[in-house]
Design a protein around this motif. Sequence first.
Motif, PDB file in Angstrom:
ATOM      1  N   VAL A 132      16.335  92.060 -25.709  1.00 53.99           N
ATOM      2  CA  VAL A 132      14.943  92.111 -26.143  1.00 53.99           C
ATOM      3  C   VAL A 132      14.160  92.532 -24.900  1.00 53.99           C
ATOM      4  CG1 VAL A 132      13.020  90.886 -27.211  1.00 53.99           C
ATOM      5  CG2 VAL A 132      15.388  90.242 -27.768  1.00 53.99           C
ATOM      6  N   PHE A 133      13.881  93.815 -24.790  1.00 48.91           N
ATOM      7  CA  PHE A 133      13.414  94.374 -23.518  1.00 48.91           C
ATOM      8  C   PHE A 133      12.043  93.817 -23.139  1.00 48.91           C
ATOM      9  CE2 PHE A 133      12.606  97.547 -20.282  1.00 48.91           C
ATOM     10  CZ  PHE A 133      13.888  97.749 -19.773  1.00 48.91           C
ATOM     11  N   TYR A 134      11.885  93.493 -21.846  1.00 45.45           N
ATOM     12  CA  TYR A 134      10.681  92.899 -21.267  1.00 45.45           C
ATOM     13  C   TYR A 134      10.409  91.496 -21.796  1.00 45.45           C
ATOM     14  CZ  TYR A 134       9.061  97.336 -19.140  1.00 45.45           C
ATOM     15  OH  TYR A 134       8.922  98.479 -18.399  1.00 45.45           O
ATOM     16  N   ASP A 135      11.367  90.860 -22.442  1.00 48.80           N
ATOM     17  CA  ASP A 135      11.160  89.496 -22.965  1.00 48.80           C
ATOM     18  C   ASP A 135      12.417  88.677 -22.682  1.00 48.80           C
ATOM     19  OD1 ASP A 135      10.563  87.164 -24.322  1.00 48.80           O
ATOM     20  OD2 ASP A 135       9.667  88.194 -26.047  1.00 48.80           O
ATOM     21  N   THR A 136      12.499  88.167 -21.473  1.00 47.61           N
ATOM     22  CA  THR A 136      13.702  87.435 -21.073  1.00 47.61           C
ATOM     23  C   THR A 136      13.885  86.142 -21.854  1.00 47.61           C
ATOM     24  OG1 THR A 136      13.722  88.459 -18.888  1.00 47.61           O
ATOM     25  CG2 THR A 136      14.836  86.326 -19.095  1.00 47.61           C
ATOM     26  N   PRO A 137      12.847  85.338 -22.111  1.00 49.32           N
ATOM     27  CA  PRO A 137      13.072  84.136 -22.946  1.00 49.32           C
ATOM     28  C   PRO A 137      13.650  84.474 -24.319  1.00 49.32           C
ATOM     29  CG  PRO A 137      10.977  83.961 -21.808  1.00 49.32           C
ATOM     30  CD  PRO A 137      11.475  85.362 -21.568  1.00 49.32           C
ATOM     31  N   ALA A 138      13.139  85.537 -24.967  1.00 51.90           N
ATOM     32  CA  ALA A 138      13.682  85.919 -26.270  1.00 51.90           C
ATOM     33  C   ALA A 138      15.113  86.419 -26.145  1.00 51.90           C
ATOM     34  CB  ALA A 138      12.800  86.985 -26.918  1.00 51.90           C
ATOM     35  N   THR A 139      15.423  87.101 -25.044  1.00 53.45           N
ATOM     36  CA  THR A 139      16.798  87.557 -24.828  1.00 53.45           C
ATOM     37  C   THR A 139      17.738  86.375 -24.673  1.00 53.45           C
ATOM     38  OG1 THR A 139      16.044  89.618 -23.799  1.00 53.45           O
ATOM     39  CG2 THR A 139      18.284  88.911 -23.311  1.00 53.45           C
ATOM     40  N   LEU A 140      17.311  85.348 -23.960  1.00 57.25           N
ATOM     41  CA  LEU A 140      18.151  84.151 -23.805  1.00 57.25           C
ATOM     42  C   LEU A 140      18.339  83.444 -25.144  1.00 57.25           C
ATOM     43  CD1 LEU A 140      16.745  82.811 -20.427  1.00 57.25           C
ATOM     44  CD2 LEU A 140      19.029  83.743 -20.816  1.00 57.25           C
ATOM     45  N   ASP A 141      17.288  83.419 -25.970  1.00 61.02           N
ATOM     46  CA  ASP A 141      17.437  82.838 -27.312  1.00 61.02           C
ATOM     47  C   ASP A 141      18.474  83.624 -28.114  1.00 61.02           C
ATOM     48  OD1 ASP A 141      15.480  80.970 -26.729  1.00 61.02           O
ATOM     49  OD2 ASP A 141      13.879  82.051 -27.778  1.00 61.02           O
ATOM     50  N   LYS A 142      18.406  84.941 -28.026  1.00 61.70           N
ATOM     51  CA  LYS A 142      19.367  85.776 -28.747  1.00 61.70           C
ATOM     52  C   LYS A 142      20.776  85.554 -28.203  1.00 61.70           C
ATOM     53  CE  LYS A 142      20.191  90.571 -30.176  1.00 61.70           C
ATOM     54  NZ  LYS A 142      19.648  91.940 -30.230  1.00 61.70           N
ATOM     55  N   ALA A 143      20.899  85.429 -26.889  1.00 62.92           N
ATOM     56  CA  ALA A 143      22.213  85.174 -26.297  1.00 62.92           C
ATOM     57  C   ALA A 143      22.806  83.881 -26.828  1.00 62.92           C
ATOM     58  CB  ALA A 143      22.096  85.118 -24.778  1.00 62.92           C
ATOM     59  N   GLU A 163      26.501  94.784 -19.659  1.00 64.07           N
ATOM     60  CA  GLU A 163      25.749  95.021 -18.432  1.00 64.07           C
ATOM     61  C   GLU A 163      24.253  94.829 -18.694  1.00 64.07           C
ATOM     62  OE1 GLU A 163      25.075  98.646 -15.166  1.00 64.07           O
ATOM     63  OE2 GLU A 163      26.109  99.056 -17.053  1.00 64.07           O
ATOM     64  N   ALA A 164      23.595  94.104 -17.768  1.00 61.93           N
ATOM     65  CA  ALA A 164      22.137  93.979 -17.775  1.00 61.93           C
ATOM     66  C   ALA A 164      21.596  93.408 -19.082  1.00 61.93           C
ATOM     67  CB  ALA A 164      21.483  95.335 -17.487  1.00 61.93           C
ATOM     68  N   PHE A 165      22.359  92.551 -19.762  1.00 58.35           N
ATOM     69  CA  PHE A 165      21.873  92.015 -21.031  1.00 58.35           C
ATOM     70  C   PHE A 165      20.604  91.202 -20.811  1.00 58.35           C
ATOM     71  CE2 PHE A 165      21.681  88.931 -24.508  1.00 58.35           C
ATOM     72  CZ  PHE A 165      21.754  89.780 -25.600  1.00 58.35           C
ATOM     73  N   VAL A 166      20.609  90.340 -19.810  1.00 56.69           N
ATOM     74  CA  VAL A 166      19.408  89.587 -19.452  1.00 56.69           C
ATOM     75  C   VAL A 166      18.656  90.395 -18.398  1.00 56.69           C
ATOM     76  CG1 VAL A 166      18.478  87.451 -18.483  1.00 56.69           C
ATOM     77  CG2 VAL A 166      20.509  87.375 -19.962  1.00 56.69           C
ATOM     78  N   GLY A 167      17.471  90.842 -18.734  1.00 58.00           N
ATOM     79  CA  GLY A 167      16.692  91.692 -17.831  1.00 58.00           C
ATOM     80  C   GLY A 167      16.603  93.118 -18.308  1.00 58.00           C
ATOM     81  N   GLY A 168      17.664  93.592 -18.948  1.00 55.21           N
ATOM     82  CA  GLY A 168      17.606  94.885 -19.611  1.00 55.21           C
ATOM     83  C   GLY A 168      18.091  96.059 -18.791  1.00 55.21           C
ATOM     84  N   TYR A 169      18.723  97.007 -19.498  1.00 49.29           N
ATOM     85  CA  TYR A 169      19.121  98.270 -18.883  1.00 49.29           C
ATOM     86  C   TYR A 169      18.020  99.284 -19.181  1.00 49.29           C
ATOM     87  CZ  TYR A 169      21.933 102.156 -17.287  1.00 49.29           C
ATOM     88  OH  TYR A 169      22.386 103.242 -16.580  1.00 49.29           O
ATOM     89  N   PRO A 170      17.328  99.802 -18.149  1.00 49.29           N
ATOM     90  CA  PRO A 170      16.131 100.637 -18.377  1.00 49.29           C
ATOM     91  C   PRO A 170      16.460 102.081 -18.746  1.00 49.29           C
ATOM     92  CG  PRO A 170      16.506 100.386 -16.037  1.00 49.29           C
ATOM     93  CD  PRO A 170      17.569  99.555 -16.723  1.00 49.29           C
ATOM     94  N   ARG A 171      17.216 102.213 -19.803  1.00 52.06           N
ATOM     95  CA  ARG A 171      17.691 103.522 -20.244  1.00 52.06           C
ATOM     96  C   ARG A 171      16.524 104.468 -20.518  1.00 52.06           C
ATOM     97  NH1 ARG A 171      22.531 104.778 -21.957  1.00 52.06           N
ATOM     98  NH2 ARG A 171      23.100 102.573 -21.973  1.00 52.06           N
ATOM     99  N   GLY A 172      16.646 105.691 -20.013  1.00 53.46           N
ATOM    100  CA  GLY A 172      15.643 106.705 -20.279  1.00 53.46           C
ATOM    101  C   GLY A 172      14.434 106.664 -19.365  1.00 53.46           C
ATOM    102  N   SER A 173      14.309 105.635 -18.548  1.00 51.84           N
ATOM    103  CA  SER A 173      13.135 105.515 -17.691  1.00 51.84           C
ATOM    104  C   SER A 173      13.386 106.167 -16.341  1.00 51.84           C
ATOM    105  CB  SER A 173      12.793 104.041 -17.481  1.00 51.84           C
ATOM    106  OG  SER A 173      11.693 103.901 -16.612  1.00 51.84           O
ATOM    107  N   ASN A 174      12.352 106.799 -15.788  1.00 55.04           N
ATOM    108  CA  ASN A 174      12.487 107.366 -14.438  1.00 55.04           C
ATOM    109  C   ASN A 174      11.566 106.677 -13.434  1.00 55.04           C
ATOM    110  OD1 ASN A 174       9.929 108.414 -14.948  1.00 55.04           O
ATOM    111  ND2 ASN A 174      10.674 110.500 -15.324  1.00 55.04           N
TER     112      ASN A 174
END
Length: 345
Positions: A34-45, A64-75
């Motif tokens: 859940v990108f930019y939402d670490t508490p929600a990502t931990l709930d999902k985990a 990889e980078a499940f908590v914190g997110g993989y910034p795919r496509g960003s420069n």
Amino acid sequence: MALVPSPALVAEVEMGADPSAPTVRATVVQASTVFYDTPATLDKAERLLAEAAGYGAQLVVFPEAFVGGYPRGSNFGIVIGNRTAKGKEEFRKYHASAIDVPGPEVDRLAAMAGKYKVFLVMGVIERDGYTLYCTVLFFDSQGSYLGKHRKIMPTALERIIWGFGDGSTIPVFETPIGKIGAAICWENRMPLLRTAMYAKGIEIYCAPTADSRDVWQASMTHIALEGGCFVLSANQFCRRKDYPPPPEYVFAGTEEELTPDSVVCAGGSVIISPSGAILAGPNYDGEALISADLDLGEIAREKFAFDVVGHYSRPEVLSLTVKDHPTNPVTFVSASAKTEVSHTP
């Protein structure tokens, strides 16, 4: 009923290990941050971990980078010689989504592992001051944090946003279910890093990744054969809608071609045996829990023919030295340290 609020979630369970040999039920998680939402990502985990435990998993590996997110496509607004204000703000938000190790999020992950009685391997973005690292954390089934591996070589533009790990975080943990370690994404293509892990006796080789290409499967099969180990590769399955919408978040160069349902990472998570046989996966269909029983007796059966750091090595011809000490940029020597003074009468 799936515990993850996604109709695409499926579970794949492959059984059939030799009942006379020790077995380990392993699960790789294929799901999006859940990108930019670490508490929600931990709930999902936690929901995913609970479901995996319900299938009898003893070991669960996240991407990889499940908590914190993989910034795919960003420069991150980077060109040589300049960084844009928008890119700097994007990094600030990404930095805020990362976690401290140790820290409260690590404590929560440890509690999850203990609650569901599983060994947990979790990909995170680690925050150390103002530097970020792509890191894997390890937890045992009693709820203890075991340690971490920092990615030693980020790939391409990753080098702008992540620091470089050193030889002090290339662990292989001896556990009741086998010797467990991890290498992240294209680190797995580094022969000397793999050799260091083989020398530590790795048996369950975790490969969290962001590479969903078909060719990734060849690397995973090769590592299983080369190392005589089980390989567990976990990748995210992401659609454009799993990231914030534009203009908050933009997939540089492709944004105009994407719809909310466009797949931006297709997964490909897989479990492979020491013989190179695919035990479960690869899955390219959606979010999934992919499980298999690992017959640990197969390690010895395969290493009978080929033991890369044992009888098949030639140390008098080829050898490797690993510098496994921390490389700190600054070392403080306390001014209060006692100094012996010699007096000549």
